[in-house]
Design an enzyme around this catalytic site. Structure first.
Site, PDB file in Angstrom:
ATOM      1  CG  PHE B  13       0.102  -5.689   4.281  1.00 44.23           C
ATOM      2  CD1 PHE B  13       0.306  -4.565   5.071  1.00 44.23           C
ATOM      3  CD2 PHE B  13      -0.507  -6.799   4.848  1.00 44.23           C
ATOM      4  CE1 PHE B  13      -0.082  -4.555   6.407  1.00 44.23           C
ATOM      5  CE2 PHE B  13      -0.880  -6.800   6.180  1.00 44.23           C
ATOM      6  CZ  PHE B  13      -0.674  -5.669   6.965  1.00 44.23           C
ATOM      7  CB  CYS B  14       1.077  -6.525  -1.894  1.00 44.44           C
ATOM      8  SG  CYS B  14       1.725  -6.503  -3.551  1.00 44.44           S
ATOM      9  N   PRO B  15      -1.853  -5.342  -3.451  1.00 46.48           N
ATOM     10  CG  PRO B  15      -3.334  -4.616  -5.120  1.00 46.48           C
ATOM     11  CD  PRO B  15      -3.068  -5.748  -4.179  1.00 46.48           C
TER      12      PRO B  15
END
Lengths: 377, 76
Positions: B13-15
């Site tokens: 989900f992140c990055p």
């Protein structure tokens, strides 16, 4: 058993302290030797740099002596690793000393490389170093009107920082009574306001409420310092009076020079946190090539897995658990409100409305960090 | 002709997948082909949109068993 931790940042320090306590009996009995190499005798609380850039903290508040954070049974050397021979299980340091190991922990971190984008180092302010944060604060105090443009390099440490910066700029100029004379323009590399979908959805109405202009699909190509124009790879440009950049990052030079990973990022198993092809080499924090946020929080959760597994290998011969991708990030939504994003490989963050108590918790965490790196929290 | 390099951005989900692709594109040479693996529903549209705007070449884009396989050639 020789355990060598390379890197004295958040991840390396937590691993070393955690191992020092888990293996205290083995270290006392001289069955285990725990060594740490670091490039610095000081440890910086890097998230504090954002506060320095807005005059809310002074640089001296960000540092502690590294030795004071470490358990006494850790053999600590301020002597950065230069050469890695993974086949012979040896690391050579800047001073020329050779350290042999049975288990190696790579926690060397990352560095900013604004020079990779023409004009960025000369033309843009950044708060990713002490010097840069102070310079940025001086400029923020001086500016009376005009356009403040924010651009974001890829990859970058602390993916939430661009959004926090915007909220802080809005509140700062409001407190100076000049918000109506300052245009804030936010530029972001992908097609929404933040890479985390829920953060992007939350930020959009907040940006509109604050009157923040924004342009997405903007990857910085170059900065024309003389004419104060920043141009994108996608063919657009923005005129600015003050440019602030989240600079692009790379892994440490020693990683690249030793051929351990492209861009300085070491290929790492996303669950075991071992270097691909080397089960006795653990990698954590910014140093990995994992698709996980480069943050102290990720390093912290990874450090707990790495140290528990190494201690288990010493005690029972096998590791005991996998890293699940957990990250917890505070999000400062201005100078008096905050929220947070918590997620792992499988569960996206469920963003809550910003609140004052969450901001106070972040303020408290700024001090609690020193307990955290000691491996106590 | 360069080999295709896999960018495994599944379950992140992140990055996030597109940010991962941009990171690896910056490290690549002109003419290199990268294959992005993504489980993000939006990648099938988000990635081609960026590839088009940035002036790179979309080689293929398909979803197999819930995973997007998006091949991109660096053009500049």
């Amino acid at each position: 058993m020789k355990i060598l931790v390379v890197g004295g940042g958040t991840g390396g320090t937590i691993v070393a302290n955690n191992l020092a306590r888990r293996l205290s009996a083995e270290i006392r009995a001289r069955k285990v030797r725990l060594t740490m190499l670091s490039a610095s005798d000081r440890h910086m609380y890097q998230p504090g740099l954002l506060y320095v850039a807005f005059g809310q903290m002074t640089p001296d508040q960000l540092y502690r002596d590294q030795a004071s954070l470490l358990e006494s049974n850790i053999d600590f050397h301020v002597d950065p690793a230069v050469t890695f021979d993974l086949d012979k299980r040896k690391v050579v340091t800047k001073s020329g000393k050779t350290h042999e190991y049975d288990i190696l922990v790579m926690a060397t971190g990352s560095r900013i490389v604004p020079e990779q984008i023409p004009g960025l180092a000369e033309g843009a302010h950044t708060f990713y170093s002490e010097e840069g944060a102070l310079k940025m604060f001086r400029r923020l105090r001086e500016i009376e009107e005009g356009t403040v443009a924010v651009v974001v390099g890829v990859p970058h440490k602390c993916p939430i920082a661009p959004v926090e910066l915007i909220f802080s700029l809005h509140d700062y100029f409001k407190s100076r009574g000049i918000r109506d004379k300052i245009k804030i323009k936010y530029h972001y590399p992908i097609g929404r306001l933040h890479t985390i979908q829920n953060v992007a959805v939350w930020a959009k109405p907040e940006f509109e409420r604050m009157g923040i202009e924004h342009e997405t699909l903007f990857n910085v190509k170059e900065v024309d310092v003389e004419n104060k124009i920043v141009r994108s790879e996608e063919g657009t440009e923005t005129q600015y009076d003050m440019l602030i950049a989240i600079p692009p990052h790379r892994g440490m030079e020693a990683i690249e020079k030793n051929g351990l990973g492209d861009g300085g990022w070491i290929p790492t198993d996303r669950y075991k946190l071992t270097m691909n092809g080397h089960d006795n080499v653990y990698v954590l924090g910014d140093t990995t090539n994992l698709p996980v946020s480069k943050t102290g929080s990720a390093a912290h959760f990874q450090a707990e897995v790495v140290s528990e597994n190494i201690a288990s290998i010493v005690k029972i011969g096998i590791p005991v658990r996998d890293y699940d991708g957990k990250v917890y990030c505070f999000i400062e939504a201005g100078h008096d409100r905050a929220t947070y994003a918590m997620f792992d490989y499988l569960n996206p963050p469920d963003l809550k409305s910003p609140s004052k108590p969450m901001h106070w918790f972040k303020m408290a965490y700024n001090q609690m960090y020193w307990t955290s790196v000691r491996g106590l929290l | 002709m360069s080999d295709t390099k896999i960018v495994d951005a599944r379950d992140t989900f992140c990055p996030g997948p597109l940010m991962e692709l941009i990171t690896y594109m910056k490290q690549s040479n002109v003419g290199d082909t990268l294959e992005l693996l993504s489980t993000d529903d939006g990648s099938g549209n988000d990635v081609p949109e960026w590839v088009d705007k940035a002036g790179h070449e979309l080689v293929s884009n398909e979803r197999v068993d819930g995973v997007w396989h998006i091949k991109v050639r660096k053009a500049k």
